[in-house]
Enzyme design. Structure first.
Site, mmCIF file in Angstrom:
data_model
loop_
_atom_site.group_PDB
_atom_site.id
_atom_site.type_symbol
_atom_site.label_atom_id
_atom_site.label_comp_id
_atom_site.label_asym_id
_atom_site.label_seq_id
_atom_site.Cartn_x
_atom_site.Cartn_y
_atom_site.Cartn_z
ATOM 1 N N ALA A 69 39.242 43.580 35.989
ATOM 2 C CA ALA A 69 39.396 45.025 35.809
ATOM 3 C C ALA A 69 38.123 45.608 35.216
ATOM 4 C CB ALA A 69 40.585 45.318 34.908
ATOM 5 N N THR A 70 37.425 44.808 34.427
ATOM 6 C CA THR A 70 36.160 45.286 33.857
ATOM 7 C C THR A 70 35.200 45.677 34.984
ATOM 8 O OG1 THR A 70 36.437 43.906 31.904
ATOM 9 C CG2 THR A 70 34.189 44.610 32.395
ATOM 10 N N ASN A 149 45.771 49.051 25.109
ATOM 11 C CA ASN A 149 45.854 47.604 24.922
ATOM 12 C C ASN A 149 46.056 47.202 23.467
ATOM 13 O OD1 ASN A 149 43.125 48.697 24.903
ATOM 14 N ND2 ASN A 149 42.454 46.633 24.409
ATOM 15 N N GLN A 177 47.147 47.557 31.276
ATOM 16 C CA GLN A 177 48.295 47.189 30.432
ATOM 17 C C GLN A 177 49.585 47.850 30.909
ATOM 18 O OE1 GLN A 177 48.295 45.029 27.897
ATOM 19 N NE2 GLN A 177 46.097 44.690 27.734
ATOM 20 N N SER A 194 44.537 44.434 36.603
ATOM 21 C CA SER A 194 44.062 43.066 36.386
ATOM 22 C C SER A 194 45.227 42.096 36.540
ATOM 23 C CB SER A 194 43.482 42.973 34.975
ATOM 24 O OG SER A 194 42.975 41.688 34.734
ATOM 25 N N HIS A 196 45.687 39.009 35.391
ATOM 26 C CA HIS A 196 46.137 38.137 34.293
ATOM 27 C C HIS A 196 46.993 38.848 33.246
ATOM 28 C CE1 HIS A 196 43.170 38.902 30.901
ATOM 29 N NE2 HIS A 196 42.472 39.424 31.890
ATOM 30 N N THR A 232 32.414 36.602 48.318
ATOM 31 C CA THR A 232 33.523 35.945 49.000
ATOM 32 C C THR A 232 34.782 36.047 48.147
ATOM 33 O OG1 THR A 232 31.951 34.392 49.951
ATOM 34 C CG2 THR A 232 34.276 33.736 49.989
ATOM 35 N N CYS A 315 38.618 41.456 22.332
ATOM 36 C CA CYS A 315 37.177 41.651 22.162
ATOM 37 C C CYS A 315 36.826 41.913 20.702
ATOM 38 C CB CYS A 315 36.662 42.841 22.988
ATOM 39 S SG CYS A 315 37.755 43.395 24.251
HETATM 40 N N1 PLP Z 1 41.400 47.515 30.233
HETATM 41 C C1 PLP Z 1 42.356 47.148 29.377
HETATM 42 C C2 PLP Z 1 43.272 48.182 28.810
HETATM 43 C C3 PLP Z 1 42.504 45.801 29.012
HETATM 44 O O1 PLP Z 1 43.454 45.451 28.157
HETATM 45 C C4 PLP Z 1 41.616 44.856 29.574
HETATM 46 C C5 PLP Z 1 41.677 43.432 29.172
HETATM 47 O O2 PLP Z 1 41.752 43.124 28.009
HETATM 48 C C6 PLP Z 1 40.649 45.293 30.491
HETATM 49 C C7 PLP Z 1 40.577 46.623 30.792
HETATM 50 C C8 PLP Z 1 39.715 44.329 31.151
HETATM 51 O O3 PLP Z 1 40.417 43.512 32.067
HETATM 52 P P1 PLP Z 1 39.772 42.176 32.637
HETATM 53 O O4 PLP Z 1 40.126 41.092 31.661
HETATM 54 O O5 PLP Z 1 40.433 41.949 33.968
HETATM 55 O O6 PLP Z 1 38.321 42.405 32.765
#
Ligand code: PLP
Length: 372
Positions: A69-70, A149, A177, A194, A196, A232, A315
């Site tokens: 997602a980042t 989050n 989230q 995302s 995971h 890929t 983080c």
């Molecule tokens: N945005 C939010 C609200 C998140 O909680 C997270 C992950 O902690 C991310 C973005 C980033 O997701 P990813 O781990 O897939 O890069």
């Protein structure tokens, strides 16, 4: 180990692991190659794409897989600014956004773009009047997350998307989230998710894009993802994401009811010494971010190594800095340092939650006695 850190990541659904397995072991063809096996892998990716799109539930757009997602957020922000009309050089975000949004905005600022970061109230919510006041003809993008989050609060994303549209700007929603946990409102032009966080594998995210709002590519190369993103694709990761998404939508009501029960049990077990950070009402209830006067949360975590919970975002946890979200809702450094985040969901049992909460409360009381 009792796992209470569902905002950091979620346990992989057994169904997703089973679905991924053949794509790791036997079916190793490149999904972008024209061989029969390659086409089979490409077809599996298209099924997964539909599954994630259906779980998001927005119409009039398409989805591209990304590495996280980042990446999706970086792509959405940088690619939108680059594509915007020359006069639209401003991005509007909110103080409580994830680092993926805030750090990308800071990077843009370094490149000479304008960034407006809106405050939130003590409930963690941004005021619609503040959004309205920040919008003008210079804004290219408004970025607001749906479920926070760190504190679980839910922003009025549908209304914000409408305000952005009225001002001729696009709206990016970080729904990482939120997916599978709350309904995604209509309105966003871009939406990042995302795998995971919904019981899928790590290393894969996606960007949903309204037709016409596709940002210019961030990653250049073979253009494998619809000419918009290169690299890929991993059929295993896509299939795992798709399977997890289908389970999340199929048992949305059941997961929701389970989380409500866990929340009620947790509130009762913890009692009044613990104060909830952020809005109690506008909140996803699988996130219990709480504080207790006088405790040292870092020590609490160190004392309870067999219970996985956290200080805030994964983080911020390692940095030793107080969370920017807790500061944004007006907590002092001391209050932020007495805050913990408990995250639970589908695979958390009431029994293990009760056991963990009992031990957390005992350890917190012991700290109080020691300090007295
Ligand atoms: N945005 C939010 C609200 C998140 O909680 C997270 C992950 O902690 C991310 C973005 C980033 O997701 P990813 O781990 O897939 O890069």
């Amino acid at each position: 180990m009792i796992y209470l850190d569902y905002q950091a990541t979620t346990p992989v659904a057994p169904e997703a692991a089973v679905a991924m397995r053949p794509w790791i072991e036997d079916k190793f063809a490149n999904p972008h190659s024209p061989s029969r096996q390659g086409r089979e892998a490409a077809a599996a990716i298209e099924v997964a794409r539909k599954q994630v799109e259906q779980t998001i539930g927005l119409r009039g757009g398409r989805l591209a897989f990304t590495g996280s997602a980042t990446e999706a957020i970086n792509w959405a922000i940088k690619g939108t600014i680059e594509k915007a009309a020359p006069a639209r050089t401003r991005v509007v975000a909110v103080q409580t956004e994830h680092a993926a949004v805030l750090d990308t905005c800071e990077w843009l600022q370094g490149k000479g773009f304008e960034v407006t970061v809106l405050p939130v109230g003590s409930d963690g919510l941004v005021a619609l009047d503040d959004v309205k006041a920040a919008l003008d003809k210079r804004v290219a993008l408004v970025a607001v997350m749906l479920v926070n989050n760190e504190i679980g609060t839910i922003q009025p994303v549908g209304e914000i998307a409408q305000l952005a549209r009225d001002a001729g700007a696009l709206m990016l929603c970080d729904a990482v989230q939120a997916l599978g946990r709350v309904a995604i409102p209509e309105g966003p032009d871009l939406l990042a998710v995302s795998a995971h966080k919904i019981h899928g594998p790590k290393g894969i995210g996606a960007l949903w894009m309204r037709h016409g709002a596709e940002p210019v590519p961030l990653i250049h190369g073979g253009g494998q993802e619809q000419g918009l993103r290169s690299g890929t694709l991993s059929p295993a990761l896509c299939v795992g994401f798709g399977t997890a998404a289908t389970i999340a939508s199929g048992q949305f009501e059941r997961d929701h009811a389970h989380v409500e029960r866990l929340w009620a049990a947790a509130r009762e077990a913890l009692g009044s010494p613990w104060i909830i950070n952020g809005s109690v009402e506008c909140r996803y209830r699988g996130n219990l971010n709480i504080r207790r006067e006088g405790i040292d949360a870092t020590r609490l975590i160190a004392d309870l190594r067999d219970i996985a919970f956290s200080l805030g975002s994964a983080c911020a946890s390692g940095s030793g800095r107080p969370s920017h979200v807790l500061r944004a809702i007006g907590l002092s450094d001391r209050e932020a340092r007495s805050s913990i985040r408990l995250g639970f969901g589908r695979y958390t049992t009431e029994k293990e939650l009760a056991g963990a909460l009992g031990r957390i409360s005992e350890a917190a009381q012991a700290q109080g006695r020691f300090a007295a």
